[in-house]
Scaffold this active site. Sequence first.
Site, PDB file in Angstrom:
ATOM      1  N   GLY A  71      50.995  71.834  69.494  1.00 48.80           N
ATOM      2  CA  GLY A  71      51.308  71.243  70.618  1.00 48.80           C
ATOM      3  C   GLY A  71      51.772  72.020  71.825  1.00 48.80           C
ATOM      4  O   GLY A  71      51.213  71.786  73.169  1.00 48.80           O
ATOM      5  N   THR A  72      52.586  72.826  71.816  1.00 47.01           N
ATOM      6  CA  THR A  72      52.995  73.712  73.074  1.00 47.01           C
ATOM      7  C   THR A  72      52.065  74.351  73.492  1.00 47.01           C
ATOM      8  O   THR A  72      51.879  74.177  74.781  1.00 47.01           O
ATOM      9  CB  THR A  72      54.045  74.767  72.180  1.00 47.01           C
ATOM     10  OG1 THR A  72      55.104  74.027  71.979  1.00 47.01           O
ATOM     11  CG2 THR A  72      54.730  75.338  73.654  1.00 47.01           C
ATOM     12  N   ASN A 151      59.482  61.548  71.703  1.00 43.77           N
ATOM     13  CA  ASN A 151      59.741  62.383  70.245  1.00 43.77           C
ATOM     14  C   ASN A 151      61.288  62.122  69.826  1.00 43.77           C
ATOM     15  O   ASN A 151      61.548  62.425  68.739  1.00 43.77           O
ATOM     16  CB  ASN A 151      59.495  63.838  70.302  1.00 43.77           C
ATOM     17  CG  ASN A 151      60.064  64.419  71.563  1.00 43.77           C
ATOM     18  OD1 ASN A 151      59.696  64.176  72.430  1.00 43.77           O
ATOM     19  ND2 ASN A 151      60.894  65.338  71.322  1.00 43.77           N
ATOM     20  N   GLN A 179      53.187  63.186  69.266  1.00 44.06           N
ATOM     21  CA  GLN A 179      54.146  62.248  68.338  1.00 44.06           C
ATOM     22  C   GLN A 179      53.255  60.924  67.984  1.00 44.06           C
ATOM     23  O   GLN A 179      53.665  59.926  67.305  1.00 44.06           O
ATOM     24  CB  GLN A 179      55.103  61.910  68.798  1.00 44.06           C
ATOM     25  CG  GLN A 179      56.530  62.955  68.932  1.00 44.06           C
ATOM     26  CD  GLN A 179      56.789  63.459  67.672  1.00 44.06           C
ATOM     27  OE1 GLN A 179      56.739  62.763  66.506  1.00 44.06           O
ATOM     28  NE2 GLN A 179      57.488  64.614  67.454  1.00 44.06           N
ATOM     29  N   SER A 199      48.955  68.267  67.601  1.00 44.70           N
ATOM     30  CA  SER A 199      49.454  68.905  66.735  1.00 44.70           C
ATOM     31  C   SER A 199      49.445  68.808  65.181  1.00 44.70           C
ATOM     32  O   SER A 199      49.615  67.663  64.856  1.00 44.70           O
ATOM     33  CB  SER A 199      50.960  69.251  67.140  1.00 44.70           C
ATOM     34  OG  SER A 199      51.376  70.277  66.307  1.00 44.70           O
ATOM     35  N   HIS A 201      51.224  70.114  62.666  1.00 48.06           N
ATOM     36  CA  HIS A 201      52.430  69.827  61.646  1.00 48.06           C
ATOM     37  C   HIS A 201      53.257  68.556  61.719  1.00 48.06           C
ATOM     38  O   HIS A 201      54.159  68.372  60.901  1.00 48.06           O
ATOM     39  CB  HIS A 201      53.171  71.157  61.826  1.00 48.06           C
ATOM     40  CG  HIS A 201      54.165  71.233  62.896  1.00 48.06           C
ATOM     41  ND1 HIS A 201      55.616  70.921  62.918  1.00 48.06           N
ATOM     42  CD2 HIS A 201      53.799  71.355  64.429  1.00 48.06           C
ATOM     43  CE1 HIS A 201      55.865  71.088  64.078  1.00 48.06           C
ATOM     44  NE2 HIS A 201      54.978  71.225  65.112  1.00 48.06           N
ATOM     45  N   THR A 237      40.636  85.196  67.711  1.00 49.36           N
ATOM     46  CA  THR A 237      39.984  84.767  66.163  1.00 49.36           C
ATOM     47  C   THR A 237      40.672  83.634  65.810  1.00 49.36           C
ATOM     48  O   THR A 237      42.012  83.373  65.765  1.00 49.36           O
ATOM     49  CB  THR A 237      40.088  85.978  65.133  1.00 49.36           C
ATOM     50  OG1 THR A 237      39.510  87.036  65.706  1.00 49.36           O
ATOM     51  CG2 THR A 237      39.369  85.574  63.822  1.00 49.36           C
ATOM     52  N   CYS A 327      70.644  72.920  70.632  1.00 44.59           N
ATOM     53  CA  CYS A 327      71.741  73.583  70.321  1.00 44.59           C
ATOM     54  C   CYS A 327      72.031  74.646  71.138  1.00 44.59           C
ATOM     55  O   CYS A 327      71.294  75.687  70.910  1.00 44.59           O
ATOM     56  CB  CYS A 327      71.928  73.684  68.965  1.00 44.59           C
ATOM     57  SG  CYS A 327      73.625  74.361  68.231  1.00 44.59           S
TER      58      CYS A 327
HETATM   59  C1  LIG Z   1      56.094  65.684  72.240  1.00 42.73           C
HETATM   60  C2  LIG Z   1      55.852  66.693  71.704  1.00 42.73           C
HETATM   61  N1  LIG Z   1      55.057  67.476  72.342  1.00 42.73           N
HETATM   62  C3  LIG Z   1      54.989  68.874  71.824  1.00 42.73           C
HETATM   63  C4  LIG Z   1      55.792  69.372  70.905  1.00 42.73           C
HETATM   64  C5  LIG Z   1      55.315  70.775  70.340  1.00 42.73           C
HETATM   65  O1  LIG Z   1      54.594  70.811  69.378  1.00 42.73           O
HETATM   66  P1  LIG Z   1      54.230  72.246  68.337  1.00 42.73           P
HETATM   67  O2  LIG Z   1      55.491  72.351  67.650  1.00 42.73           O
HETATM   68  O3  LIG Z   1      53.069  72.117  67.707  1.00 42.73           O
HETATM   69  O4  LIG Z   1      54.327  73.370  69.429  1.00 42.73           O
HETATM   70  C6  LIG Z   1      56.122  68.561  70.076  1.00 42.73           C
HETATM   71  C7  LIG Z   1      56.969  69.047  68.771  1.00 42.73           C
HETATM   72  O5  LIG Z   1      58.209  68.491  68.380  1.00 42.73           O
HETATM   73  C8  LIG Z   1      56.706  66.924  70.439  1.00 42.73           C
HETATM   74  O6  LIG Z   1      57.406  66.311  69.649  1.00 42.73           O
END
Ligand SMILES: Cc1ncc(COP(=O)(O)O)c(C=O)c1O
Length: 382
Positions: A71-72, A151, A179, A199, A201, A237, A327
């Site tokens: 996602g990032t 999230n 999310q 994403s 995971h 790749t 944190c």
């Molecule tokens: C709303 C949202 N965007 C982006 C991300 C980032 O995704 P990733 O962990 O796959 O980089 C998260 C992960 O917590 C998320 O909750």
Amino acid sequence: MNPIYLDHAATTPVHPEVLEAMLPFYTAFFGNPSSTHSFGRATRTALNRFRDSMALSLGCLPAQLIFTSGGTESNNMAIFGVLNANKQGKKHIITTQIEHHAVLHPCERLESLGYEVTYLSVEPTGLIQIADIEAAIRPETALISIMYVNNEVGTIQPIEQIGHLARSRQIPFHVDAVQALGKLPLNLGTLPVDLMSLSAHKINGPKGVGALYISKNTILMPHIFGGSQERKRRAGTENVAGIAGFAKAVEVNLPKLESSQLKAAEFRQIMVSTLEQQLGSESFIINGHKEQCIPHILNISFPGVTTETLLMNLDLDGVAAASGSACTSGSLEVSHVLKAMKLPENVTASAVRFSFGMGNSIEQIESAAQKLATIVKRLRTT
Ligand SMILES: Cc1ncc(COP(=O)(O)O)c(C=O)c1O
């Protein structure tokens, strides 16, 4: 004592079928999909199949999906990619104060490069107002980036309405749907969205793999250069095993969307009613929108108790929950999301997020809720 995992918004366990789908790409099918020999062709064929099946589930064309590292990366690719491709040199972005850092930090970086960013405020429920977006639009607005589901509190934004507004002003619209995938129906064939980040995971897929959807007319400048993978839009790749897992996670999870919603709603109800019985309904606050939310995320504040102490005690009692806050140097910062919702300090300082998913049972939720109530009572009397 078997620990109870209630942090599915952070990450989820890998589904056994997902793991099974991934393994062949670490053994028999190890070829590089860019290689022209039979080993490479076998992997390439599989990769095409995964892209096709995901595209079918999401209602888009296979060529509209770019696989990424999560996602990032998808968010970064969308934001930098659209702005770098803007031929008219437009330098204004609209986003919200409650985005994930994977959107906020790219925006901050752009500000340091001379771009202007409007960070929209939200209602105390976490909802943004369409009128605020409308008012923020300028002739030089190059992108609107708004998350589907928050999230931390689970609030769902009116993405369809925002999309129609963006389309009417011809402004590219990016949605961080990390999310939302597996929690809400996503039909990219009808949703007026130009870019969408996903994403694996968060839906029982592997970590480190994601996708960015790009609509037909959206122009994107790549930001990773090298080979010609992903139609020259993202060099490197491909993470074939990860993509195999992502496709399987989509295949397994999306058809179960309704039952997953019902189950999460039941868990939520059990948690809330146990707390009501044990503590009284006046002694805790549920953060987020009451209706416009996914049931899988339950963010609760217990004024008088601190988030940190609560999380530590829950962990000692075998319950894994989370705060939305980062944190920093050993202490919790107040969550930027709750702050943007303008909640009082005793609410922001005592918020805990519980998020439900695969592997959770009614017994677990009942047990976690009892433990939570006992801990809150104890902490309030000490
Ligand atoms: C709303 C949202 N965007 C982006 C991300 C980032 O995704 P990733 O962990 O796959 O980089 C998260 C992960 O917590 C998320 O909750």
